[in-house]
Structures are given as C-alpha cells and as structure tokens.
Design a protein around this motif. Structure first.
Motif, PDB file in Angstrom:
ATOM      1  N   LEU A 273       0.804  -1.227   0.000  1.00  0.00           N
ATOM      2  CA  LEU A 273       0.000   0.000   0.000  1.00  0.00           C
ATOM      3  C   LEU A 273       0.831   1.267   0.000  1.00  0.00           C
ATOM      4  N   VAL A 274       1.892   1.269   0.804  1.00  0.00           N
ATOM      5  CA  VAL A 274       2.638   2.503   1.004  1.00  0.00           C
ATOM      6  C   VAL A 274       3.841   2.596   0.067  1.00  0.00           C
ATOM      7  N   LEU A 275       4.569   1.500  -0.086  1.00  0.00           N
ATOM      8  CA  LEU A 275       5.770   1.560  -0.922  1.00  0.00           C
ATOM      9  C   LEU A 275       5.451   1.379  -2.402  1.00  0.00           C
ATOM     10  N   HIS A 276       4.652   0.365  -2.699  1.00  0.00           N
ATOM     11  CA  HIS A 276       4.378   0.059  -4.105  1.00  0.00           C
ATOM     12  C   HIS A 276       3.084   0.678  -4.620  1.00  0.00           C
ATOM     13  N   LYS A 277       2.263   1.184  -3.682  1.00  0.00           N
ATOM     14  CA  LYS A 277       1.005   1.856  -4.038  1.00  0.00           C
ATOM     15  C   LYS A 277       0.130   1.006  -4.953  1.00  0.00           C
ATOM     16  N   VAL A 278      -0.053  -0.249  -4.560  1.00  0.00           N
ATOM     17  CA  VAL A 278      -0.853  -1.146  -5.382  1.00  0.00           C
ATOM     18  C   VAL A 278      -2.236  -1.420  -4.778  1.00  0.00           C
ATOM     19  N   GLY A 279      -2.635  -0.613  -3.806  1.00  0.00           N
ATOM     20  CA  GLY A 279      -3.959  -0.810  -3.213  1.00  0.00           C
ATOM     21  C   GLY A 279      -5.058  -0.505  -4.208  1.00  0.00           C
ATOM     22  N   SER A 280      -6.222  -1.072  -3.984  1.00  0.00           N
ATOM     23  CA  SER A 280      -7.355  -0.772  -4.847  1.00  0.00           C
ATOM     24  C   SER A 280      -8.499  -0.262  -3.981  1.00  0.00           C
ATOM     25  N   PRO A 281      -9.391   0.530  -4.553  1.00  0.00           N
ATOM     26  CA  PRO A 281     -10.498   1.043  -3.752  1.00  0.00           C
ATOM     27  C   PRO A 281     -11.400  -0.111  -3.307  1.00  0.00           C
ATOM     28  N   ALA A 282     -12.010   0.065  -2.151  1.00  0.00           N
ATOM     29  CA  ALA A 282     -12.951  -0.948  -1.676  1.00  0.00           C
ATOM     30  C   ALA A 282     -14.201  -0.891  -2.542  1.00  0.00           C
ATOM     31  N   SER A 283     -14.786  -2.029  -2.802  1.00  0.00           N
ATOM     32  CA  SER A 283     -16.055  -2.023  -3.537  1.00  0.00           C
ATOM     33  C   SER A 283     -17.140  -1.488  -2.602  1.00  0.00           C
ATOM     34  N   PRO A 284     -18.254  -0.993  -3.169  1.00  0.00           N
ATOM     35  CA  PRO A 284     -19.252  -0.294  -2.345  1.00  0.00           C
ATOM     36  C   PRO A 284     -19.790  -1.115  -1.175  1.00  0.00           C
ATOM     37  N   GLU A 285     -19.831  -2.414  -1.310  1.00  0.00           N
ATOM     38  CA  GLU A 285     -20.404  -3.215  -0.219  1.00  0.00           C
ATOM     39  C   GLU A 285     -19.350  -3.680   0.789  1.00  0.00           C
ATOM     40  N   GLU A 286     -18.116  -3.229   0.609  1.00  0.00           N
ATOM     41  CA  GLU A 286     -17.061  -3.667   1.516  1.00  0.00           C
ATOM     42  C   GLU A 286     -16.474  -2.497   2.291  1.00  0.00           C
ATOM     43  N   ILE A 287     -16.007  -2.799   3.508  1.00  0.00           N
ATOM     44  CA  ILE A 287     -15.316  -1.790   4.307  1.00  0.00           C
ATOM     45  C   ILE A 287     -14.095  -2.426   4.943  1.00  0.00           C
TER      46      ILE A 287
END
Ligand SMILES: [Zn+2]
Ligand SMILES: [Zn+2]
Length: 118
Positions: free
Chosen positions: A52-66
C-alpha cells in the motif's frame, strides 16, 4: 479476531488470531488490534505496508465492503489479504498499525524500507 470457542475466563495469547492470515498471536508474531477485535499481525502488516505505502498497489474498496480494522467507508486504497478474501484493510489503518508496532520497543518490527524494493 478471537478464536472460535474462546474461554473468556482464561483467554490466552493464542486465542487471538490475525484476521488476515488466521495465525495466532505469539511472542514472535505481534498483533495490532483494530475495531471490534479485528487484528493484524506483524507478518501481514509487512506485506500490506509494502504494497500500500511503498508500491502503491492498493485498490479502492467495492461499495459493499469496508475496512475490517476501522469499519469506516474510505476513499483510501485498500489492501486485501492474499489468504482470506473478506479481510480488507484501508491504508490509514495499515499506516496507523505500522506506526504502533514501529514504536513498540518490545516488538522487533520495522516498517519495510523503500530501499528493499525490487
Ligand atoms: Zn496475519
Ligand atoms: Zn481502516
């Protein structure tokens, strides 16, 4: 998370499991607790922080997920466990947990450094 069938009168370290890999809490594997008993272990934190921080490969959460650590809807990129699909954490929580572990003198954990990037 707490192990199924936990004895609340006599809870042990090993009754606490990481929500992202389901491994127990041990002296070698530190845990950071989030909301409602959700936990992330130092192993998962290393992977999540690097992605998430170094490679910045996170993806947005889908609407039904938190994020299971804060249970809040966020626009942050999210990290999903490689083992358990339902385990999702937002970047804010991963950064926060990394900060907690990093400062804990009883825990030999350091944030993954950018220099180890391949
Ligand atoms: Zn874990
Ligand atoms: Zn979160």
């Amino acid at each position: 998370m707490q192990r199924d069938g936990i004895d609340h009168e006599n809870a042990q370290m090993s009754d606490i499991q990481c929500d992202f890999c389901h491994k127990p809490w041990t002296m070698e594997r530190a845990m950071v607790e989030g909301h409602r008993g959700a936990c992330v272990c130092s192993d998962c934190l290393t992977v999540a922080y690097a992605e998430l921080v170094l490679h910045k490969v996170g993806s947005p959460a889908s609407p039904e997920e938190i994020c299971i650590m804060c249970r809040e809807e966020r626009d942050d990129p999210h990290w999903r466990s490689h083992m358990f699909d339902e385990a999702l954490a937002c970047r804010r929580c991963i950064k926060q947990a990394a900060g907690v572990l990093h400062k804990d003198r009883d825990v030999a954990w350091a944030k993954p450094a950018a220099s180890t990037e391949k």
